[in-house]
Design a protein around this motif. Sequence first.
Motif, PDB file in Angstrom:
ATOM      1  N   ASP A 241       0.848  -1.190   0.000  1.00 46.60           N
ATOM      2  CA  ASP A 241       0.000   0.000   0.000  1.00 46.60           C
ATOM      3  C   ASP A 241       0.886   1.243   0.000  1.00 46.60           C
ATOM      4  O   ASP A 241       1.932   1.288   0.647  1.00 46.60           O
ATOM      5  N   GLY A 242       0.454   2.255  -0.735  1.00 39.19           N
ATOM      6  CA  GLY A 242       1.194   3.510  -0.774  1.00 39.19           C
ATOM      7  C   GLY A 242       2.296   3.551  -1.804  1.00 39.19           C
ATOM      8  O   GLY A 242       3.001   4.569  -1.914  1.00 39.19           O
ATOM      9  N   THR A 243       2.480   2.472  -2.577  1.00 39.75           N
ATOM     10  CA  THR A 243       3.527   2.467  -3.609  1.00 39.75           C
ATOM     11  C   THR A 243       3.233   3.552  -4.643  1.00 39.75           C
ATOM     12  O   THR A 243       2.175   3.564  -5.261  1.00 39.75           O
ATOM     13  N   ARG A 244       4.180   4.452  -4.817  1.00 43.09           N
ATOM     14  CA  ARG A 244       3.990   5.557  -5.766  1.00 43.09           C
ATOM     15  C   ARG A 244       4.316   5.121  -7.184  1.00 43.09           C
ATOM     16  O   ARG A 244       3.597   5.438  -8.127  1.00 43.09           O
ATOM     17  N   LEU A 245       5.440   4.416  -7.336  1.00 46.09           N
ATOM     18  CA  LEU A 245       5.876   3.962  -8.657  1.00 46.09           C
ATOM     19  C   LEU A 245       6.152   2.470  -8.618  1.00 46.09           C
ATOM     20  O   LEU A 245       6.816   1.982  -7.704  1.00 46.09           O
ATOM     21  N   LEU A 246       5.645   1.763  -9.603  1.00 48.89           N
ATOM     22  CA  LEU A 246       5.945   0.347  -9.778  1.00 48.89           C
ATOM     23  C   LEU A 246       6.717   0.190 -11.082  1.00 48.89           C
ATOM     24  O   LEU A 246       6.184   0.445 -12.165  1.00 48.89           O
ATOM     25  N   PHE A 247       7.980  -0.217 -10.976  1.00 45.89           N
ATOM     26  CA  PHE A 247       8.794  -0.477 -12.160  1.00 45.89           C
ATOM     27  C   PHE A 247       8.656  -1.949 -12.526  1.00 45.89           C
ATOM     28  O   PHE A 247       8.898  -2.826 -11.697  1.00 45.89           O
ATOM     29  N   VAL A 248       8.273  -2.207 -13.767  1.00 42.24           N
ATOM     30  CA  VAL A 248       8.142  -3.581 -14.260  1.00 42.24           C
ATOM     31  C   VAL A 248       9.276  -3.829 -15.249  1.00 42.24           C
ATOM     32  O   VAL A 248       9.329  -3.220 -16.326  1.00 42.24           O
ATOM     33  N   GLU A 249      10.192  -4.709 -14.865  1.00 43.77           N
ATOM     34  CA  GLU A 249      11.284  -5.096 -15.756  1.00 43.77           C
ATOM     35  C   GLU A 249      10.801  -6.274 -16.583  1.00 43.77           C
ATOM     36  O   GLU A 249      10.788  -7.413 -16.125  1.00 43.77           O
ATOM     37  N   ASN A 250      10.389  -5.991 -17.805  1.00 48.14           N
ATOM     38  CA  ASN A 250       9.789  -7.003 -18.666  1.00 48.14           C
ATOM     39  C   ASN A 250      10.833  -8.033 -19.099  1.00 48.14           C
ATOM     40  O   ASN A 250      12.042  -7.828 -18.948  1.00 48.14           O
ATOM     41  N   VAL A 251      10.357  -9.152 -19.628  1.00 45.26           N
ATOM     42  CA  VAL A 251      11.243 -10.193 -20.140  1.00 45.26           C
ATOM     43  C   VAL A 251      12.160  -9.592 -21.212  1.00 45.26           C
ATOM     44  O   VAL A 251      11.733  -8.770 -22.024  1.00 45.26           O
ATOM     45  N   GLY A 252      13.415 -10.006 -21.216  1.00 52.22           N
ATOM     46  CA  GLY A 252      14.405  -9.404 -22.096  1.00 52.22           C
ATOM     47  C   GLY A 252      14.283  -9.801 -23.547  1.00 52.22           C
ATOM     48  O   GLY A 252      14.925 -10.758 -23.983  1.00 52.22           O
TER      49      GLY A 252
END
Length: 254
Positions: free
Chosen positions: A111-122
């Motif tokens: 909860d409260g996460t401002r930014l979620l970085f998704v490192e996609n499959v390479g």
Amino acid sequence: MCRVVDLRQAVLAKNDASAHALRTRLAARGTTVVNLLSSPGSGKTALLESELLRARERSLPVAALTADLATENDATRLARSGAPVKQVLTDGLCHLEAGMLAGHLDGWLPDGTRLLFVENVGNLVCPASYDLGETLRVVLASVTEGEDKPLKYPTAFGLAHLVVVTKTDIADAVEFDEIAFRANVQQVNPGVEVILTSARRGKNVGALLDRALAAAEGAPVHTPVMAGQPDLTHAHPHTHAGETDAGDLAPARS
């Protein structure tokens, strides 16, 4: 042939609906998604670790989800930043989809996460056609990959909101032609910003975080010309068993 086209459109329409639902639900929680795409070995994980460290120094609530075919190596590296990190093993699947992402966030995303970085499959083929509910899509390329990379992968670069060049500390050694690279990027995605970085030297570390925060706060995001050309954007669909609908995302459990 018509049945193949119809199936492709159905798969991507379902993903787009899931992405819209996920984006809406995360926005209600105050979370903005940044989707990172690149070839294997681009330096994506190294740069992301530096960005997460910078976010922690600024007391910004961020998290990262990283997807790979195998191993938890990237999650182990990213966790050194102190940010919440989750590893997704795709067991051979070449990309994430919005419903899959929603299923992995359910019960995990703090909860409260401002930014979620998704490192996609390479890879720069499969992930390019799939919206993950992101607000900012970033495509990375290292100076070792060649100036013609944007021309070889026009969908990936053509749909980017931001392009990041990595490993610029060795640009001279590999004779990287920055002018040619920028020209090729502009050919497939006119007007998109290109940032030169070096995680090793600290060059422009924090720039990606700044752009992500600006997008989260409602600043205008670059609109790729290709975004209005569905025949080009929806070029490589896949279907997978056991997909999770983005509407199933629930608040994180303690």
